[in-house]
Design an enzyme around this catalytic site. Structure first.
Site: not given
Ligand code: FAD
Ligand code: NAI
Length: 472
Positions: A55, A188, A272, A275, A322, A446
């Site tokens: 963000k 992503i 991307a 996950r 998150a 408004h």
């Molecule tokens: P995580 O945040 O993945 O945290 C897990 C933690 O556990 C990590 O710190 C890891 O090091 C630790 N861990 C793992 N295994 C072990 C172990 N065995 N022992 C000790 N520690 C361990 N979500 C949104 O809602 N809004 C967004 O805008 C958004 N943007 C995103 C953008 C990107 C680029 C990405 C990749 C994700 C985004 N997400 C977003 C998704 C969001 O980041 C995840 O859904 C969220 O972080 C999940 O939270 P969590 O606590 O389950 O796991």
């Molecule tokens: P995603 O599931 O949102 O999108 C993956 C895309 O890749 C899908 O459209 C799928 O059809 C395509 N795909 C899969 N395999 C493929 C292949 N071999 N070739 C071409 N296309 C293929 O997953 P993404 O974008 O990696 O994000 C992971 C998760 O992280 C999201 O599902 C979301 O939960 C979280 N996230 C949330 C955000 C937010 O809330 N704003 C921002 C970023 C991530």
């Protein structure tokens, strides 16, 4: 003996740990991530390499794009504007450092203990921690919460390397790639594709499915696809990457675009494609806890088949978001403290932080049709909103879906300015089972872009003031 040990300090784990401690439970959090100084790095994916840094870059790149392309028509001429990418990255990194450091402060304010190392559940009341020096410590606890999160999926056709990167790599490019390939038009792909496109990359998105954003409202998917294309994202649907080869300063890819093999070369390739849950090595093989596609199996209260072991966040079923993980963390902490908490999984909001934003909550038209629920549609375009026009954000609309018989709001879908905030207003009303009429009878300031929500609710009963009404 601890009352609670939490594995993982992402938004699911750290929130669970804080709430547990607030409830008087003796709590410790195990985290394996360490920063460059060798210190414990709290905050998980969200704070370090997810929500927050993405963000930050979305905001900076939007400002750059606006200044470059859109300010002249506001009568603002900027001469000799140039991008300082390292300053942009520094700002992003400082925000991350501030927020992750903030969790350390929150832990100490809430008396949550933490320990650095990799946690593994040994038995119903024991977690083994492997520290970075290889030494072992066993923590005894009455309850164990697994919040180990998720990691990017790697595909065989494109192994991660110098120029083939996951989302983490794509948050830290040292220079703007001239050409950027992205595999996956998911959240992503679209967010990070927008960042780099705004900064000057020519972006090609290769998406396997033939439908764009299948999880979104079909009208939003259609309109937003047009807008992404207008903003420079070349989105290729029905396209599958078949091979990617790292060259010294680029990546050569082959993909199948609707049956035709295409070769292309990009400076960088972001993969991307989703996950995967971090569930391997977090549970001893001796434990009778099932995995489903890698996700730890839990009931609706996030309890596993062993009473004292819970799992929350990305490592369990449901959207990888998150806020979903945090709410599960609070629920589990409260249930451990014998309170009656639950999560309303029907109202988990989704947001894509593009420009304009895309956000929704509840059911979309595709879902309502397949569930044979009769519904009304109220739609209001931002082009008819005074505020949206004034702030130069008149693309998109608000759509309110409500039950034909009861008028109860079933879903709200927004493509446009402040979509995430408007959906949040809708969500609060839906938590109280609001009808479209309830929103129609509510006064809105408004001029605000939220008035479009008011008008869409009015439109669902053919009462919109600022557009012609058409019942559907
Ligand atoms: P995580 O945040 O993945 O945290 C897990 C933690 O556990 C990590 O710190 C890891 O090091 C630790 N861990 C793992 N295994 C072990 C172990 N065995 N022992 C000790 N520690 C361990 N979500 C949104 O809602 N809004 C967004 O805008 C958004 N943007 C995103 C953008 C990107 C680029 C990405 C990749 C994700 C985004 N997400 C977003 C998704 C969001 O980041 C995840 O859904 C969220 O972080 C999940 O939270 P969590 O606590 O389950 O796991
Ligand atoms: P995603 O599931 O949102 O999108 C993956 C895309 O890749 C899908 O459209 C799928 O059809 C395509 N795909 C899969 N395999 C493929 C292949 N071999 N070739 C071409 N296309 C293929 O997953 P993404 O974008 O990696 O994000 C992971 C998760 O992280 C999201 O599902 C979301 O939960 C979280 N996230 C949330 C955000 C937010 O809330 N704003 C921002 C970023 C991530």
């Amino acid at each position: 003996m601890y009352d609670v040990v939490v594995i993982g300090s992402g938004p699911a784990g750290y929130v669970a740990a804080i709430r547990a401690s607030q409830l008087g439970l003796k709590t410790i959090c195990v985290e394996e991530s360490i920063n460059e100084d060798g210190k414990l790095n709290l905050g998980g994916t969200c704070l370090n390499v997810g929500c927050i840094p993405s963000k930050a870059l979305l905001d900076s790149s939007h400002r750059f794009y606006e200044a470059n392309k859109n300010l002249a028509e506001h009568g603002i001429d900027i001469k000799d504007m140039k991008l300082n990418l390292s300053a942009m990255m520094k700002r992003k990194d400082e925000i991350v450092t501030k927020l992750t450091g903030g969790i350390t402060g929150l832990f100490s304010a809430n008396k949550v203990e933490s320990i650095s190392g990799r946690g593994k559940v040994l038995s119903k009341n024991q977690v083994e921690v492997v520290k970075s020096d290889g030494s072992l410590e066993v923590i005894d606890a009455k309850n164990i919460i697994i919040a180990s999160g998720s990691s990017p999926i790697e595909i065989p056709a494109a192994k991660f390397g110098e120029n083939i990167v996951d989302s983490t790599g794509a948050l830290s490019f040292e220079k703007v790639p001239k050409s950027l390939g992205i595999v996956g038009a998911g959240i992503i792909g679209l967010e990070l594709g927008s960042v780099w496109s705004r900064l000057g990359s020519k972006v090609t998105v290769i998406e396997a499915m033939d439908t764009f954003l299948p999880m979104a409202d079909p009208d939003i998917a259609k309109d937003s696809m047009k807008e992404f294309k207008k903003q420079g994202l070349d989105i290729k649907l029905n396209s599958k990457l078949t091979a990617a080869k790292e060259l010294k300063n680029s990546v050569k890819v082959t993909y199948n675009d609707s049956g035709n093999n295409v070769e292309a070369e990009f400076d960088k390739l972001i993969v991307a494609v989703g996950r995967k849950p971090n569930s391997s090595n977090v549970l001893s093989e001796k434990l009778d806890i099932k995995l489903n596609n890698g996700f730890i199996e839990v009931d609706k209260f996030c309890q596993t088949s062993i009473d004292s072991i819970w799992a929350i966040g990305d490592v369990v079923r449901g959207p990888m978001l998150a806020h979903k993980g945090s709410e599960e963390g609070i629920m589990v902490a409260e249930r451990i403290a014998e309170k009656h908490a639950e999560v309303n999984y029907d109202l988990v909001p989704s947001v894509i932080y593009s420009h304009p934003e895309i956000a929704w909550v509840g059911k979309n038209e595709t879902e309502l049709k397949s569930e044979k629920i009769e519904y009304k549609v109220g739609k209001f375009p931002f082009a008819a909103s005074g505020r949206a026009l004034a702030v130069d954000q008149s693309v998109g609309f608000v759509k309110v879906l409500s039950d034909t018989k009861t008028d109860t709001i079933l879903g709200v879908h927004v493509f446009g300015p402040a979509a995430a905030e408007i959906v949040q207003q809708a969500l609060i009303s839906m938590e109280f089972s609001a009808s479209a009429e309830d929103i129609a009878l509510t006064m809105f300031s408004h001029p605000t872009v939220s008035e479009a929500f008011h008008e869409a609710a009015l439109a669902s009963n053919n009462q919109a003031i600022h557009i012609g009404n058409k019942s559907r």
